[in-house]
Enzyme design. Sequence first.
Site, PDB file in Angstrom:
ATOM      1  N   ASP A 122       0.811  -1.220   0.000  1.00 30.65           N
ATOM      2  CA  ASP A 122       0.000   0.000   0.000  1.00 30.65           C
ATOM      3  C   ASP A 122       0.844   1.270   0.000  1.00 30.65           C
ATOM      4  OD1 ASP A 122      -2.582  -1.000   0.018  1.00 30.65           O
ATOM      5  OD2 ASP A 122      -2.664  -1.182   2.188  1.00 30.65           O
TER       6      ASP A 122
HETATM    7  C1  GLC Z   1      -0.604   2.393   5.819  1.00 26.41           C
HETATM    8  C2  GLC Z   1       0.164   1.198   6.334  1.00 26.41           C
HETATM    9  C3  GLC Z   1      -0.138  -0.036   5.549  1.00 26.41           C
HETATM   10  C4  GLC Z   1      -1.625  -0.212   5.466  1.00 26.41           C
HETATM   11  C5  GLC Z   1      -2.329   1.048   4.974  1.00 26.41           C
HETATM   12  C6  GLC Z   1      -3.823   0.845   5.031  1.00 26.41           C
HETATM   13  O1  GLC Z   1      -0.216   2.679   4.552  1.00 26.41           O
HETATM   14  O2  GLC Z   1       1.546   1.403   6.319  1.00 26.41           O
HETATM   15  O3  GLC Z   1       0.468  -1.141   6.136  1.00 26.41           O
HETATM   16  O4  GLC Z   1      -1.901  -1.252   4.598  1.00 26.41           O
HETATM   17  O5  GLC Z   1      -1.983   2.134   5.770  1.00 26.41           O
HETATM   18  O6  GLC Z   1      -4.540   1.890   4.490  1.00 26.41           O
HETATM   19  C1  GLC Z   2      -1.510  -3.875   5.351  1.00 24.37           C
HETATM   20  C2  GLC Z   2      -2.744  -3.930   4.491  1.00 24.37           C
HETATM   21  C3  GLC Z   2      -2.540  -4.817   3.302  1.00 24.37           C
HETATM   22  C4  GLC Z   2      -1.270  -4.435   2.601  1.00 24.37           C
HETATM   23  C5  GLC Z   2      -0.076  -4.426   3.535  1.00 24.37           C
HETATM   24  C6  GLC Z   2       1.179  -3.929   2.876  1.00 24.37           C
HETATM   25  O1  GLC Z   2      -1.315  -5.118   5.976  1.00 24.37           O
HETATM   26  O2  GLC Z   2      -3.864  -4.362   5.223  1.00 24.37           O
HETATM   27  O3  GLC Z   2      -3.620  -4.704   2.423  1.00 24.37           O
HETATM   28  O4  GLC Z   2      -1.068  -5.345   1.560  1.00 24.37           O
HETATM   29  O5  GLC Z   2      -0.360  -3.589   4.619  1.00 24.37           O
HETATM   30  O6  GLC Z   2       1.137  -2.575   2.602  1.00 24.37           O
END
Ligand code: GLC
Ligand code: GLC
Length: 814
Positions: free
Chosen positions: A487
């Site tokens: 993300d």
């Molecule tokens: C932030 C976190 C990531 C998560 C995302 C959800 O980017 O670092 O881990 O998946 O928020 O919106």
């Molecule tokens: C968080 C989110 C997942 C994402 C991950 C890596 O765990 O829930 O959707 O893939 O972060 O950013």
Amino acid sequence: MKYGYFDDKNREYVITRPDTPLPWINYLGCQDYFGIISATAGGYSYYRDARLRRITRGRYNNVPFDFGGRYIYLRDDTSGEFWSPSWMPTRGALEQYECRHGMGYSTISSTLNGIAASTRYFVPLDETLEIWQLTLTNNRPEPAELSVFSSVEFCLWDAMDDSTNFQRNFSIGQVEIDDEVIYHKTEYRERRNHFAWFACSEKLAGFDTQREAFLGPWRGWDKPAAVERGESAGSVAHGWSPIGSHHVRARFAPGETRQIIYVLGYNENKVEEKFDPPGSQTVNKKTVKPLIAKYRERANVDAAFERLRAYWDGLLGIYQVSTPDEHTDRMVNIWNAYQCMATFNMSRSASTFESGIGRGLGFRDSNQDLLGFVHMVPERARQRILDLAATQLPTGGAYHQYQPLTKKGNNDVGGNFNDDPHWLIVGVGAYLKETGDWGILDEPVMFDSAPGSEQPLYEHLRRSFRYTLERLGPHGLPLIGRADWNDCLNLNCFSDTPGQSFQTTTSKDGKVAESVFIAGLFVLAAKELAAIATRRGQKGDAKACLEEAARMDETVRKHGWDGEWFVRAYDDFGRKIGSNECEEGKIFIESQGFCVLAGIGLEDGMARKALDSVRKHLATPHGIVLQQPAYSRYYIEYGEISSYPPGYKENAGIFCHNNPWVIIGETMLGNGDAAHDYYSRINPSARETISEVHRCEPYVYAQMIAGRDAPTHGEAKNSWLTGTAAWNYYAITQWILGIRPEYEGLRIAPVVPQGWKGFNATRKFRGVTYRIAVSRKGTGNKLSLKVDGKAIDGSVIPVPTDGRKDVKIEAVIG
Ligand code: GLC
Ligand code: GLC
């Protein structure tokens, strides 16, 4: 250092001191009514949606961290001394303390001055209520006069408003007290038709429903005035902060044991039947009264608990294993499976690290979660798949999340994550392999929740596949969109404004930045879809999928290979990310793991090389970090990933979610030792003895462990609600132990450490119980199989057609 121990026989983790490094929690509830409960009785409850139907209050950013809960106070009415048998919130020294977190329940026990108290908290199956079953024993040689106070603080339903909109909130709180039961009915007078209630099995000496009357002016929960003086105020809340507190006085003979049962419930009335008598403003309690009567009886409570136990025995009994490694056994048999159910129920909504306010059900997350729970609750998995697919857009794209109450997609946390659509194929594939329920593909499912847009589920999968083909970048690799699985790899965001969301901001048109990770995922999903299409007789589709998979495979070799590992992505300037050419972030785990999983480079040594590079550059004793070197500064062209200080989260933290990709990759290359070694590095049970470093619960996975660039290397965060649960479960059960559902039957293909002499497993699959004995004769993974005494070719055992329900399998590897 440890803070407790595993009691595997009872499927419990026993915490033996209350001052755990972080709140060590458990979950209550299996269906609609849920709660979080910590080892010191902290936490809150909600109905279905942790934000919109919050029943009790949890406090954010609190000190101590874990505050607000299901607190009981005991008072010695002779001496005036009072204490919390769950330690919090009075935090006085206890002579003995223990919390047993079990499957869907927690029991917190303690002793002080000869008074033993033990409270079992659980939510009965099929009910929207929770029970606190308090057992008190007087171990003194003389009688004891005790006062017992319960307490909950009600949330004014919408947890977000509840913690922000005080100008309104302080005027709207309403309660009723009827027949010694406390009813919380804020906003019931207008548009709500739900209310909460809090009952006690004993005759009351008093009650309180207004927080400040119970606590007294300028006091906190550690020293309520009512408890101190041994008398409730009898307060009725008008506005401010409604609470529920019962006061029971009891005299205990020496050695006497007694139970007090508390029941906290949520109920809805039909809109036309909200009030009783009609036309009044009094809550209609007709549906609630029988429940109150039922659960005031101890025998009914005990029976409800036994049903809950049986429910979990059933779920966990589907896959049981006995190996030479106790950490493997414990996670597979108990905790990892249990955590998978928690991710099914909660998605990413409510935990110590998820506020319950922000995140609904993620499209990507929920599809991956299926890998971990589909065998336990296949019918509910089916519904989840249909719900998810109904939020898919006609383009094949997906909203990143939907709210469980409305089941409609929304863009609150962004959209256009270009990996999203493929997870639907992965999820459906897992479901089909487990159940053989091919009919699901013909289910009519809406696009974008729009009635009239229904198409068979199979068409949704085709659109997922096409979505990527319609979004290829300059190298023929998939465009990344907002981001992919990571993300935080926001290559089109270019944010320079503080506080701007990386998940919703886009500054570039997104026609350049590409993802090698999505390429790998695409190859995997395309092959999966081909397998599905073939079995459906859709030959043309199958052929197209395989051709595109092969083409993408080639593109990856050409533009996605850096010499020693797979490139991670191309940025908006067309420059490589995750390459030796980069100054920082030279190698990433995701593309190594996923390209190998997709089968890219298995034959020609590329895959081996990539995983060797992972070992060399990314592996640490605490797990495999996400990338190296960590970003030491903010890169506007990479986005959120570089916003984290080095070693945390996506910036070179150990993301326990993607470690299993490498673990599976190692099994595909036949390397059981490496696979199990990686598996053990992040296995929470195997980390129990370093709880002071790990800090999160030793019984469940955390999303992240701080990487080697972090000053707190080895420290876990974000336990419970993470794709880590499903992926590790999938990696150990299906790839290392190798008991793997396939379209045509159950495959047995273990790739276990060389030192293992063998293992035994029981797997229930499509109505048949397979008893599997694996033994090792040599050092390799070559397999010979006997099914009910008869040798068979290959490794897939077809489901018996002659009605056998119990099948014995002997597997010899070596
Ligand atoms: C932030 C976190 C990531 C998560 C995302 C959800 O980017 O670092 O881990 O998946 O928020 O919106
Ligand atoms: C968080 C989110 C997942 C994402 C991950 C890596 O765990 O829930 O959707 O893939 O972060 O950013």
